[in-house]
Design a protein around this motif. Structure first.
Motif, PDB file in Angstrom:
ATOM      1  N   ILE A 206       0.835  -1.203   0.000  1.00 13.25           N
ATOM      2  CA  ILE A 206       0.000   0.000   0.000  1.00 13.25           C
ATOM      3  C   ILE A 206       0.865   1.246   0.000  1.00 13.25           C
ATOM      4  O   ILE A 206       0.601   2.222  -0.725  1.00 13.25           O
ATOM      5  CB  ILE A 206      -0.938   0.002   1.226  1.00 13.25           C
ATOM      6  N   LEU A 207       1.919   1.226   0.813  1.00 15.05           N
ATOM      7  CA  LEU A 207       2.816   2.379   0.900  1.00 15.05           C
ATOM      8  C   LEU A 207       3.341   2.776  -0.473  1.00 15.05           C
ATOM      9  O   LEU A 207       3.186   3.929  -0.898  1.00 15.05           O
ATOM     10  CB  LEU A 207       3.985   2.044   1.828  1.00 15.05           C
ATOM     11  N   GLN A 208       3.952   1.841  -1.193  1.00 13.01           N
ATOM     12  CA  GLN A 208       4.569   2.196  -2.470  1.00 13.01           C
ATOM     13  C   GLN A 208       3.534   2.495  -3.549  1.00 13.01           C
ATOM     14  O   GLN A 208       3.732   3.377  -4.379  1.00 13.01           O
ATOM     15  CB  GLN A 208       5.495   1.075  -2.929  1.00 13.01           C
ATOM     16  N   PHE A 209       2.443   1.764  -3.546  1.00 10.68           N
ATOM     17  CA  PHE A 209       1.375   2.010  -4.529  1.00 10.68           C
ATOM     18  C   PHE A 209       0.870   3.447  -4.415  1.00 10.68           C
ATOM     19  O   PHE A 209       0.738   4.159  -5.416  1.00 10.68           O
ATOM     20  CB  PHE A 209       0.232   1.028  -4.292  1.00 10.68           C
ATOM     21  N   VAL A 210       0.624   3.901  -3.206  1.00 10.04           N
ATOM     22  CA  VAL A 210       0.093   5.250  -3.003  1.00 10.04           C
ATOM     23  C   VAL A 210       1.170   6.303  -3.255  1.00 10.04           C
ATOM     24  O   VAL A 210       0.881   7.379  -3.793  1.00 10.04           O
ATOM     25  CB  VAL A 210      -0.512   5.389  -1.590  1.00 10.04           C
ATOM     26  N   PHE A 212       3.595   6.171  -5.452  1.00  8.75           N
ATOM     27  CA  PHE A 212       3.659   6.367  -6.904  1.00  8.75           C
ATOM     28  C   PHE A 212       2.447   7.130  -7.417  1.00  8.75           C
ATOM     29  O   PHE A 212       2.556   7.934  -8.343  1.00  8.75           O
ATOM     30  CB  PHE A 212       3.786   5.014  -7.604  1.00  8.75           C
ATOM     31  N   ALA A 213       1.291   6.891  -6.843  1.00  9.39           N
ATOM     32  CA  ALA A 213       0.096   7.631  -7.251  1.00  9.39           C
ATOM     33  C   ALA A 213       0.232   9.111  -6.919  1.00  9.39           C
ATOM     34  O   ALA A 213      -0.096   9.979  -7.736  1.00  9.39           O
ATOM     35  CB  ALA A 213      -1.137   7.045  -6.573  1.00  9.39           C
ATOM     36  N   LEU A 214       0.731   9.410  -5.737  1.00 12.99           N
ATOM     37  CA  LEU A 214       0.888  10.804  -5.312  1.00 12.99           C
ATOM     38  C   LEU A 214       1.948  11.528  -6.143  1.00 12.99           C
ATOM     39  O   LEU A 214       1.854  12.737  -6.368  1.00 12.99           O
ATOM     40  CB  LEU A 214       1.274  10.863  -3.833  1.00 12.99           C
ATOM     41  N   ALA A 215       2.967  10.780  -6.611  1.00 13.02           N
ATOM     42  CA  ALA A 215       4.051  11.394  -7.368  1.00 13.02           C
ATOM     43  C   ALA A 215       3.784  11.463  -8.863  1.00 13.02           C
ATOM     44  O   ALA A 215       4.559  12.074  -9.602  1.00 13.02           O
ATOM     45  CB  ALA A 215       5.354  10.616  -7.121  1.00 13.02           C
ATOM     46  N   ASP A 216       2.697  10.862  -9.330  1.00 15.89           N
ATOM     47  CA  ASP A 216       2.391  10.794 -10.757  1.00 15.89           C
ATOM     48  C   ASP A 216       1.775  12.114 -11.226  1.00 15.89           C
ATOM     49  O   ASP A 216       0.634  12.444 -10.877  1.00 15.89           O
ATOM     50  CB  ASP A 216       1.428   9.633 -11.014  1.00 15.89           C
ATOM     51  N   LEU A 230       1.762  12.336   2.680  1.00 18.62           N
ATOM     52  CA  LEU A 230       2.436  11.191   3.284  1.00 18.62           C
ATOM     53  C   LEU A 230       2.125  11.077   4.764  1.00 18.62           C
ATOM     54  O   LEU A 230       2.079   9.968   5.312  1.00 18.62           O
ATOM     55  CB  LEU A 230       3.946  11.297   3.064  1.00 18.62           C
ATOM     56  N   LEU A 231       1.921  12.215   5.429  1.00 15.58           N
ATOM     57  CA  LEU A 231       1.498  12.170   6.833  1.00 15.58           C
ATOM     58  C   LEU A 231       0.218  11.352   6.961  1.00 15.58           C
ATOM     59  O   LEU A 231       0.121  10.446   7.813  1.00 15.58           O
ATOM     60  CB  LEU A 231       1.293  13.598   7.356  1.00 15.58           C
ATOM     61  N   PHE A 232      -0.766  11.645   6.115  1.00 10.77           N
ATOM     62  CA  PHE A 232      -2.051  10.930   6.204  1.00 10.77           C
ATOM     63  C   PHE A 232      -1.917   9.486   5.727  1.00 10.77           C
ATOM     64  O   PHE A 232      -2.610   8.598   6.234  1.00 10.77           O
ATOM     65  CB  PHE A 232      -3.113  11.681   5.407  1.00 10.77           C
ATOM     66  N   LEU A 233      -1.016   9.239   4.777  1.00  6.53           N
ATOM     67  CA  LEU A 233      -0.799   7.862   4.330  1.00  6.53           C
ATOM     68  C   LEU A 233      -0.253   7.012   5.470  1.00  6.53           C
ATOM     69  O   LEU A 233      -0.759   5.914   5.737  1.00  6.53           O
ATOM     70  CB  LEU A 233       0.172   7.849   3.145  1.00  6.53           C
TER      71      LEU A 233
END
Length: 337
Positions: A206-210, A212-216, A230-233
C-alpha cells in the motif's frame, strides 16, 4: 522519479558539475598558459574543503538526517506513550506521531528525493530510473540515520526507562514493564509466521502504490503537498494495519533501532522474540514495495517504466549489459552526443 519531484532528486547530480569552477585561460601578453593553470590550482586549493565534501555527499547527508528525524519523532512518540502508561497519549497518538515523523523527514531530505526507506529507494531504482550506484549509499545513510535517531531517543528517555523498568540497567523485551518496543517492532502474541509476513507485505505494498500515485504528474498528483499527503498515508497505515506487527515497512526504521537496543543492553531477545521475527521487517518491505510499484505501473502509470515495455521489461535478463541495466548509461551517452 522519487517521492519528491525529479527536479529535487537531481540536485546533487547537477551540483557535482558546479563543484569545480571553470576558468578562462588568457594566452596573450606575459600571462602564460602554465601560469594560468597554476593559478587555477591555487584557487582550488584555497577553496574551503567542507563545501566540496558537502556537495559530494549531499545525498548521503540528506538521507541520513531525514531518517534520523523520522526516528526521533517516531520512536519519541512511542516512548512517551509507553513510559507514561498511556497518560501522555494512546495508540492513535502513535499513528499521528509516525505520520508527522515521515512528513518532517521528507521535508529534511528533499534534496535527495526524500526516500528515508531502503525499500522505497529500491522501487525507485527498478521503476523510476533512480541510479543504481546510489542504492548502497542511500541504504547505509538511512540505516546510520535511524541508529543515530534511536540513540538520541534512548539518551533522552533513559531516566524514564530506568523508572519504568524498575531500576537502572534493567532492560526487557517482553513482560509488563518491557520497553524494547520503543525502538523497533514486535508482533502481537497471537500472530502466526504467515500472518506476520502478510501484515508487513500488505502495508508496504500500500505504501509504495500510493507513493507512486501521489508522485504521478499525470494523475491528480500531490505536488508540493506531498509531505502532508504522506502524513495521512502513514497515519492511515498505522491506524488501519499497524496493530499486528507495528507496521515497520522500512528496514532502516526497524533494524537500525533494533541494533541500537541490542547494543544498549536489551540482549539477544531483540532477535529471538516472536520466533525470530526480526528478519521479516528487513526483507518483506522490499517485496511489498516492489509489488506496490509494479501494480501501480501495470494498471495506471503511462510513463517510462519496465512495466510499460515489451515482456514487462523481463527481457533485460537476456541482455546482461551495462547499456541495458544501467539507469544512467544511456542518458550519459545522449548528453555527450
Amino acid at each position: 522519479m522519487s517521492i519528491l519531484p525529479p527536479s529535487q532528486d537531481s540536485v546533487s547530480e547537477s551540483s557535482n558539475d558546479k563543484a569545480v569552477p571553470v576558468h578562462k585561460v588568457q594566452t596573450g601578453g606575459s600571462f602564460t598558459h602554465d601560469e594560468a593553470a597554476n593559478g587555477d590550482v591555487m584557487a582550488l586549493e584555497k577553496q574551503p574543503r567542507w563545501p566540496k565534501i558537502r556537495t559530494t555527499w549531499q545525498d548521503a547527508f540528506s538521507e541520513f538526517f531525514g531518517t534520523m528525524i523520522l526516528i526521533l519523532f517516531g520512536d519519541g512518540v512511542v516512548a512517551q506513550v509507553v513510559l507514561s502508561n498511556g497518560t501522555k497519549g494512546e495508540y492513535q497518538s502513535i499513528s499521528w506521531g509516525w505520520g508527522i515523523a515521515v512528513m518532517l523527514g521528507v521535508y529534511v531530505s528533499g534534496k535527495s528525493g526524500a526516500h528515508i526507506n531502503p525499500a522505497v529507494t529500491l522501487a525507485n531504482c527498478v521503476f523510476r530510473g533512480h541510479p543504481w550506484r546510489k542504492f548502497p549509499v542511500y541504504l547505509l545513510a538511512q540505516l546510520a540515520g535511524a541508529m543515530m535517531g534511536a540513540a538520541i531517543v534512548y539518551g533522552n528517555y533513559r531516566s524514564a526507562i530506568d523508572v519504568f523498568e524498575g531500576g537502572a540497567g534493567i532492560r526487557t523485551v517482553s513482560g509488563p514493564s518491557a520497553t524494547a518496543g520503543i525502538f523497533c517492532t514486535y508482533p502481537a502474541a497471537f500472530m502466526t509466521r504467515t500472518g506476520m509476513v502478510f501484515s508487513e507485505f500488505i502495508a508496504s505494498t500500500i505504501l509504495q502504490f500510493v507513493i507512486f500515485a501521489l508522485a504521478d504528474a499525470n494523475n491528480i498528483g500531490a505536488g508540493p503537498l506531498m509531505p502532508l499527503c504522506l502524513l495521512f498515508l502513514i497515519f492511515g497505515i498505522g491506524a488501519c494495519f499497524g496493530w499486528e506487527t507495528g507496521y515497520a515497512i522500512n528496514l532502516a526504521r526497524d533494524f537500525g533501532p533494533r541494533l541500537v537496543s541490542y547494543m544498549i543492553g536489551y540482549g539477544h531477545e531483540v532477535w529471538s522474540a516472536g520466533g525470530y521475527y526480526f528478519w521479516i521487517p528487513m526483507v518483506i518491505p522490499f517485496l511489498g514495495c516492489l509489488s506496490g510499484g509494479a501494480l501501480y505501473d501495470f494498471f495506471i502509470y503511462t510513463g517510462e517504466s519496465p512495466m510499460n515495455k515489451p515482456y514487462l521489461g523481463l527481457n533485460r535478463f537476456l541482455h546482461p549489459k551495462k547499456s541495458v541495466w544501467s539507469n544512467t548509461h544511456n542518458k550519459a551517452v545522449d548528453s555527450n552526443v
